[in-house]
Scaffold this motif. Structure first.
Motif, mmCIF file in Angstrom:
data_model
loop_
_atom_site.group_PDB
_atom_site.id
_atom_site.type_symbol
_atom_site.label_atom_id
_atom_site.label_comp_id
_atom_site.label_asym_id
_atom_site.label_seq_id
_atom_site.Cartn_x
_atom_site.Cartn_y
_atom_site.Cartn_z
ATOM 1 N N PRO A 22 13.954 1.107 -9.298
ATOM 2 C CA PRO A 22 13.288 0.864 -10.578
ATOM 3 C C PRO A 22 11.776 1.081 -10.454
ATOM 4 N N LYS A 23 11.171 1.554 -11.527
ATOM 5 C CA LYS A 23 9.741 1.860 -11.512
ATOM 6 C C LYS A 23 8.911 0.662 -11.067
ATOM 7 N N SER A 24 9.277 -0.526 -11.524
ATOM 8 C CA SER A 24 8.516 -1.729 -11.157
ATOM 9 C C SER A 24 8.592 -2.001 -9.652
ATOM 10 N N PHE A 25 9.743 -1.718 -9.033
ATOM 11 C CA PHE A 25 9.920 -1.901 -7.588
ATOM 12 C C PHE A 25 9.038 -0.925 -6.815
ATOM 13 N N VAL A 26 9.115 0.353 -7.187
ATOM 14 C CA VAL A 26 8.333 1.385 -6.500
ATOM 15 C C VAL A 26 6.840 1.117 -6.674
ATOM 16 N N GLN A 27 6.417 0.757 -7.886
ATOM 17 C CA GLN A 27 5.002 0.475 -8.133
ATOM 18 C C GLN A 27 4.552 -0.767 -7.374
ATOM 19 N N GLY A 28 5.394 -1.777 -7.323
ATOM 20 C CA GLY A 28 5.064 -2.992 -6.568
ATOM 21 C C GLY A 28 4.855 -2.703 -5.096
ATOM 22 N N LYS A 29 5.723 -1.870 -4.534
ATOM 23 C CA LYS A 29 5.576 -1.493 -3.124
ATOM 24 C C LYS A 29 4.285 -0.696 -2.917
ATOM 25 N N ALA A 30 3.968 0.214 -3.848
ATOM 26 C CA ALA A 30 2.733 1.005 -3.744
ATOM 27 C C ALA A 30 1.514 0.091 -3.810
ATOM 28 N N ASP A 31 1.558 -0.902 -4.681
ATOM 29 C CA ASP A 31 0.452 -1.860 -4.791
ATOM 30 C C ASP A 31 0.281 -2.644 -3.490
ATOM 31 N N LEU A 32 1.390 -3.017 -2.869
ATOM 32 C CA LEU A 32 1.323 -3.751 -1.603
ATOM 33 C C LEU A 32 0.723 -2.889 -0.495
ATOM 34 N N VAL A 33 1.070 -1.607 -0.471
ATOM 35 C CA VAL A 33 0.494 -0.704 0.533
ATOM 36 C C VAL A 33 -1.022 -0.659 0.373
ATOM 37 N N LYS A 34 -1.502 -0.512 -0.857
ATOM 38 C CA LYS A 34 -2.946 -0.481 -1.107
ATOM 39 C C LYS A 34 -3.611 -1.791 -0.665
ATOM 40 N N PHE A 35 -2.957 -2.910 -0.969
ATOM 41 C CA PHE A 35 -3.484 -4.218 -0.589
ATOM 42 C C PHE A 35 -3.572 -4.339 0.935
ATOM 43 N N LEU A 36 -2.525 -3.929 1.624
ATOM 44 C CA LEU A 36 -2.499 -4.045 3.079
ATOM 45 C C LEU A 36 -3.459 -3.074 3.765
ATOM 46 N N GLN A 37 -3.689 -1.922 3.138
ATOM 47 C CA GLN A 37 -4.616 -0.950 3.718
ATOM 48 C C GLN A 37 -6.051 -1.463 3.691
ATOM 49 N N ASP A 38 -6.331 -2.405 2.827
ATOM 50 C CA ASP A 38 -7.675 -2.988 2.726
ATOM 51 C C ASP A 38 -7.785 -4.138 3.727
ATOM 52 N N SER A 39 -7.578 -3.814 4.978
ATOM 53 C CA SER A 39 -7.598 -4.810 6.045
ATOM 54 C C SER A 39 -8.271 -4.215 7.267
ATOM 55 N N SER A 40 -8.760 -5.069 8.114
ATOM 56 C CA SER A 40 -9.339 -4.601 9.377
ATOM 57 C C SER A 40 -8.240 -4.192 10.354
ATOM 58 N N VAL A 41 -6.997 -4.588 10.078
ATOM 59 C CA VAL A 41 -5.856 -4.255 10.928
ATOM 60 C C VAL A 41 -5.219 -2.968 10.399
ATOM 61 N N PRO A 42 -5.079 -1.952 11.248
ATOM 62 C CA PRO A 42 -4.472 -0.693 10.801
ATOM 63 C C PRO A 42 -3.038 -0.897 10.308
ATOM 64 N N LEU A 43 -2.683 -0.138 9.282
ATOM 65 C CA LEU A 43 -1.350 -0.231 8.690
ATOM 66 C C LEU A 43 -0.582 1.068 8.899
ATOM 67 N N ALA A 44 0.653 0.946 9.349
ATOM 68 C CA ALA A 44 1.586 2.075 9.400
ATOM 69 C C ALA A 44 2.699 1.744 8.415
ATOM 70 N N TYR A 45 3.037 2.706 7.549
ATOM 71 C CA TYR A 45 4.098 2.438 6.586
ATOM 72 C C TYR A 45 4.949 3.678 6.364
ATOM 73 N N VAL A 46 6.166 3.453 5.948
ATOM 74 C CA VAL A 46 7.087 4.526 5.593
ATOM 75 C C VAL A 46 7.563 4.273 4.172
ATOM 76 N N SER A 47 7.915 5.347 3.478
ATOM 77 C CA SER A 47 8.433 5.240 2.111
ATOM 78 C C SER A 47 9.791 5.934 2.033
#
Length: 77
Positions: A22-47
């Motif tokens: 669902p669009k809300s699920f995909v968008q929610g995950k994308a929002d979380l990726v952006k939130f996590l990328q704004d960290s001093s800890v490097p983020l690795a993610y898969v979609s």
């Protein structure tokens, strides 16, 4: 996760996003990726398009054979 990774000085974070559902699920995950990328800890993610296995039986997993077939022709699947 972000707070704990920063607090305990983790070397990296990992996250499973998504590109199918669902669009809300995909968008929610994308929002979380952006939130996590704004960290001093490097983020690795898969979609992945779909995560299945370990006995998962729901409406999405019944499409796995068809997705595998279409995956031959489309990298998105």
């Amino acid at each position: 996760m972000k707070r704990l990774a920063e607090e305990y000085k983790a070397k990296k974070m990992g996250f499973i996003a998504g590109s199918l559902g669902p669009k809300s699920f995909v968008q929610g995950k994308a929002d979380l990726v952006k939130f996590l990328q704004d960290s001093s800890v490097p983020l690795a993610y898969v979609s992945p398009t779909l995560v299945y296995g370990n006995g998962r039986k729901d409406d999405m997993t019944r499409w796995v054979p068809l997705l595998k077939f279409f995956g031959i022709f489309s990298k998105k699947l």
